[in-house]
Scaffold this active site. Structure first.
Site, short mmCIF file in Angstrom:
data_model
loop_
_atom_site.label_atom_id
_atom_site.label_comp_id
_atom_site.label_asym_id
_atom_site.label_seq_id
_atom_site.Cartn_x
_atom_site.Cartn_y
_atom_site.Cartn_z
NE ARG A 11 -3.97 -2.00 0.08
CZ ARG A 11 -5.04 -1.92 -0.68
NH1 ARG A 11 -5.14 -0.99 -1.62
NH2 ARG A 11 -6.01 -2.80 -0.53
CB ALA A 25 -11.25 -4.46 0.09
CD GLU A 40 -12.53 -5.01 -6.73
OE1 GLU A 40 -11.44 -5.60 -6.57
OE2 GLU A 40 -12.63 -4.00 -7.45
CD GLU A 51 -8.79 -7.24 -4.79
OE1 GLU A 51 -8.81 -7.78 -3.65
OE2 GLU A 51 -8.84 -6.01 -4.97
N GLY A 73 -13.54 11.67 9.65
CA GLY A 73 -12.99 13.00 9.86
C GLY A 73 -12.58 13.70 8.58
CD GLU A 101 -5.96 -5.57 -8.20
OE1 GLU A 101 -6.58 -5.22 -7.18
OE2 GLU A 101 -6.53 -6.03 -9.21
#
Length: 185
Positions: A63, A75, A91, A95, A114, A139
């Site tokens: 990531r 995900a 997905e 994946e 937030g 990916e």
């Protein structure tokens, strides 16, 4: 007490491939003004794919924003005009290569209230059948399975530490204990 903030002005600061950054001027409940910066996100799904022998399908993926490899549940982002349940099916296949014969919606959570409107819908996928993966261009991820109890321990120890996976594991445990029924999709 009225806690709602009212939008007075909105400015699009940045528009990317699927994210938009906004800066708004808002009226606060006490009558004063302030600004809010936030990200509009199309939403996502997360899948808890459980094999017949109680192994959980996981991914190991780099990531970029965090600069590290994470172990996480499958995900993906919801495409425009795509229902979350269809995104989950797409997905999981893309994946991991798995198709599921049984799907349950476990719940929806807001992971970063937030600064974003992102919602993640969580699905339990069972009656799995393994086929070929269909990864998107660019990916790269490793797919593997581990016993569910080991995965739960990995979350408690911090080895699995992304909020999406932790929430999903919490809801999966509640479902398996009979405290969260889920809704068939």
């Amino acid at each position: 007490m009225d806690l709602v903030e009212k939008k007075l002005q909105s400015a699009l600061v940045y528009e990317g491939g699927f994210l938009q950054v906004h800066k708004d001027k808002v009226l606060l409940p006490d009558g004063s003004e302030s600004s809010r910066e936030y990200i509009l996100h199309p939403g996502a799904v997360a899948i808890l794919a459980l094999t017949a022998d109680r192994q959980l399908v996981l991914e190991r993926q780099y990531r970029y924003p965090a600069g590290r490899v994470f172990v996480e549940i499958p995900a993906g982002k919801i495409d425009p005009d795509e229902a979350p349940a269809l995104t989950a099916r797409r997905e999981l296949l893309e994946e991991t290569g798995y198709r599921a014969g049984r799907w349950l919606h476990l719940g929806t959570a807001y992971p970063c209230i937030g600064y974003s409107n992102e919602q993640i819908s969580y699905y339990l996928a069972e009656d799995l059948e393994l086929g070929e993966r269909e990864l998107d261009e660019g990916e790269f991820l490793e797919v593997f399975t581990l016993p569910l109890q080991q995965v739960m321990q990995m979350a408690l120890s911090g080895e699995i530490c992304d909020s999406k996976s932790i929430v999903g594991l919490h809801w999966l445990a509640a479902h398996l204990d009979g405290r969260l029924p889920g809704a068939a999709v």
